[in-house]
Design an enzyme around this catalytic site. Sequence first.
Site, mmCIF file in Angstrom:
data_model
loop_
_atom_site.group_PDB
_atom_site.id
_atom_site.type_symbol
_atom_site.label_atom_id
_atom_site.label_comp_id
_atom_site.label_asym_id
_atom_site.label_seq_id
_atom_site.Cartn_x
_atom_site.Cartn_y
_atom_site.Cartn_z
ATOM 1 N N ARG A 1 14.611 -4.031 10.962
ATOM 2 C CA ARG A 1 13.244 -4.125 11.504
ATOM 3 C C ARG A 1 13.185 -5.149 12.638
ATOM 4 O O ARG A 1 12.533 -4.937 13.649
ATOM 5 C CB ARG A 1 12.260 -4.512 10.389
ATOM 6 N N ARG B 1 6.822 -11.674 -0.093
ATOM 7 C CA ARG B 1 5.518 -10.999 -0.068
ATOM 8 C C ARG B 1 5.342 -10.019 -1.223
ATOM 9 O O ARG B 1 6.264 -9.309 -1.599
ATOM 10 C CB ARG B 1 5.372 -10.243 1.250
ATOM 11 N N ARG C 1 4.358 0.127 19.448
ATOM 12 C CA ARG C 1 5.631 -0.546 19.180
ATOM 13 C C ARG C 1 6.708 -0.134 20.174
ATOM 14 O O ARG C 1 7.843 -0.596 20.068
ATOM 15 C CB ARG C 1 6.108 -0.160 17.784
ATOM 16 N N LYS D 1 0.317 -10.142 11.123
ATOM 17 C CA LYS D 1 -0.606 -9.190 11.777
ATOM 18 C C LYS D 1 -1.642 -8.672 10.775
ATOM 19 O O LYS D 1 -2.837 -8.674 11.044
ATOM 20 C CB LYS D 1 0.171 -7.998 12.374
ATOM 21 N N ARG E 1 7.033 -4.179 -1.234
ATOM 22 C CA ARG E 1 7.323 -3.012 -0.400
ATOM 23 C C ARG E 1 8.805 -2.670 -0.418
ATOM 24 O O ARG E 1 9.655 -3.549 -0.467
ATOM 25 C CB ARG E 1 6.878 -3.283 1.048
HETATM 26 P P1 AP5 Z 1 1.614 -10.058 6.854
HETATM 27 O O1 AP5 Z 1 0.245 -10.402 7.333
HETATM 28 O O2 AP5 Z 1 1.736 -9.027 5.793
HETATM 29 O O3 AP5 Z 1 2.576 -9.779 8.103
HETATM 30 P P2 AP5 Z 1 2.675 -8.508 9.062
HETATM 31 O O4 AP5 Z 1 2.914 -9.017 10.437
HETATM 32 O O5 AP5 Z 1 1.504 -7.609 8.850
HETATM 33 O O6 AP5 Z 1 4.018 -7.921 8.486
HETATM 34 P P3 AP5 Z 1 4.469 -6.419 8.207
HETATM 35 O O7 AP5 Z 1 5.739 -6.528 7.427
HETATM 36 O O8 AP5 Z 1 3.375 -5.633 7.568
HETATM 37 O O9 AP5 Z 1 4.760 -5.921 9.615
HETATM 38 P P4 AP5 Z 1 5.654 -4.773 9.972
HETATM 39 O O10 AP5 Z 1 5.324 -4.670 11.418
HETATM 40 O O11 AP5 Z 1 7.091 -4.924 9.657
HETATM 41 O O12 AP5 Z 1 5.179 -3.612 8.992
HETATM 42 P P5 AP5 Z 1 4.310 -2.305 9.218
HETATM 43 O O13 AP5 Z 1 3.635 -2.009 7.955
HETATM 44 O O14 AP5 Z 1 3.519 -2.382 10.462
HETATM 45 O O15 AP5 Z 1 2.294 -11.422 6.332
HETATM 46 C C1 AP5 Z 1 3.583 -11.423 5.757
HETATM 47 C C2 AP5 Z 1 3.644 -12.485 4.638
HETATM 48 O O16 AP5 Z 1 3.480 -13.781 5.204
HETATM 49 C C3 AP5 Z 1 2.535 -12.339 3.577
HETATM 50 O O17 AP5 Z 1 3.051 -12.658 2.318
HETATM 51 C C4 AP5 Z 1 1.468 -13.347 3.997
HETATM 52 O O18 AP5 Z 1 0.735 -13.844 2.893
HETATM 53 C C5 AP5 Z 1 2.322 -14.428 4.670
HETATM 54 N N1 AP5 Z 1 1.642 -15.065 5.801
HETATM 55 C C6 AP5 Z 1 0.890 -14.444 6.768
HETATM 56 N N2 AP5 Z 1 0.452 -15.350 7.664
HETATM 57 C C7 AP5 Z 1 0.949 -16.557 7.266
HETATM 58 C C8 AP5 Z 1 0.854 -17.880 7.798
HETATM 59 N N3 AP5 Z 1 0.171 -18.146 8.917
HETATM 60 N N4 AP5 Z 1 1.492 -18.876 7.134
HETATM 61 C C9 AP5 Z 1 2.198 -18.628 5.996
HETATM 62 N N5 AP5 Z 1 2.319 -17.387 5.440
HETATM 63 C C10 AP5 Z 1 1.704 -16.374 6.072
HETATM 64 O O19 AP5 Z 1 5.470 -1.206 9.502
HETATM 65 C C11 AP5 Z 1 6.356 -0.814 8.473
HETATM 66 C C12 AP5 Z 1 7.245 0.321 8.971
HETATM 67 O O20 AP5 Z 1 6.442 1.459 9.331
HETATM 68 C C13 AP5 Z 1 8.061 0.015 10.254
HETATM 69 O O21 AP5 Z 1 9.277 -0.659 9.962
HETATM 70 C C14 AP5 Z 1 8.290 1.445 10.793
HETATM 71 O O22 AP5 Z 1 9.284 2.113 10.055
HETATM 72 C C15 AP5 Z 1 6.950 2.120 10.502
HETATM 73 N N6 AP5 Z 1 5.980 1.958 11.599
HETATM 74 C C16 AP5 Z 1 4.775 1.318 11.541
HETATM 75 N N7 AP5 Z 1 4.142 1.373 12.726
HETATM 76 C C17 AP5 Z 1 4.956 2.071 13.567
HETATM 77 C C18 AP5 Z 1 4.854 2.430 14.944
HETATM 78 N N8 AP5 Z 1 3.788 2.072 15.691
HETATM 79 N N9 AP5 Z 1 5.882 3.117 15.485
HETATM 80 C C19 AP5 Z 1 6.967 3.506 14.743
HETATM 81 N N10 AP5 Z 1 7.127 3.179 13.425
HETATM 82 C C20 AP5 Z 1 6.121 2.464 12.846
#
Ligand code: AP5
Length: 215
Positions: free
Chosen positions: A172, A127, A88, A15, A161
Amino acid sequence: MSINIILLGPPGAGKGTQARKLVEERGLVQLSTGDMLRAAKSSGTEMGNRVAEVMARGQLVTDEIVIGLIREKLSEGGNGFIFDGFPRTLAQADALGHLLEETGMTLDAVIEMQVEDEALVRRITGRFTCNNCGEVYHDDSKPTKKEGVCDVCGSTDLKRRADDNEDSLKTRLLEYYKKTSPLIGYYYAKKKLHSVDGLAQVDAVATEISAALNG
Ligand code: AP5
């Protein structure tokens, strides 16, 4: 053209990676609730301290907090948003609908990024991110050209992270399947859903997203 889109998918689906490409290509504003919560955490505010533990465990932060963060950002205005990691839960999805309506905006598309669990584990555990400019890397698929140095800004402040470990990731993923995946049906019923193969190469995923947005 100003559009508002949601990037929906499990942790590690790509994402953030695709959101940054859309920012560059279309000049949209990325609203990542994960980034906002991490910023609150490092600012040491009361809310930041409260969410830090929840995030490290891999659980979802309360709807009230994240809806409040999004409300604040939308009130600042902008010319098209990418909602990255929000909504979410069904409550968050309903709240976003109301917030967009209040500000006279519409939701144009929801991109669901499909990636199987095995690949998600590999992506998350490999990552690392530049703490200075936010560029995201991966040990295998996107290493830095020079070890320990960010390709983009030259910083050596590269971090993993706190929630990118197998235990937090298990929680997660459970949270995603239980609370977030129902949004797939929710947006399908609203005729907003486009599913893309998130397992493809980064540029191929971007092309598929563009086709969905242009179609
Ligand atoms: P990346 O692009 O970083 O993936 P992502 O989907 O953004 O993953 P996140 O871990 O950031 O998502 P998340 O939803 O768990 O975390 P968030 O910060 O939102 O890619 C991942 C890796 O893969 C990278 O190394 C990249 O280079 C590689 N990659 C990408 N695309 C690729 C491809 N096509 N091929 C190969 N490699 C690839 O949330 C974190 C925490 O915050 C949650 O657990 C929760 O506690 C809280 N939180 C956030 N939002 C909310 C909400 N709305 N409600 C409640 N709690 C929330």
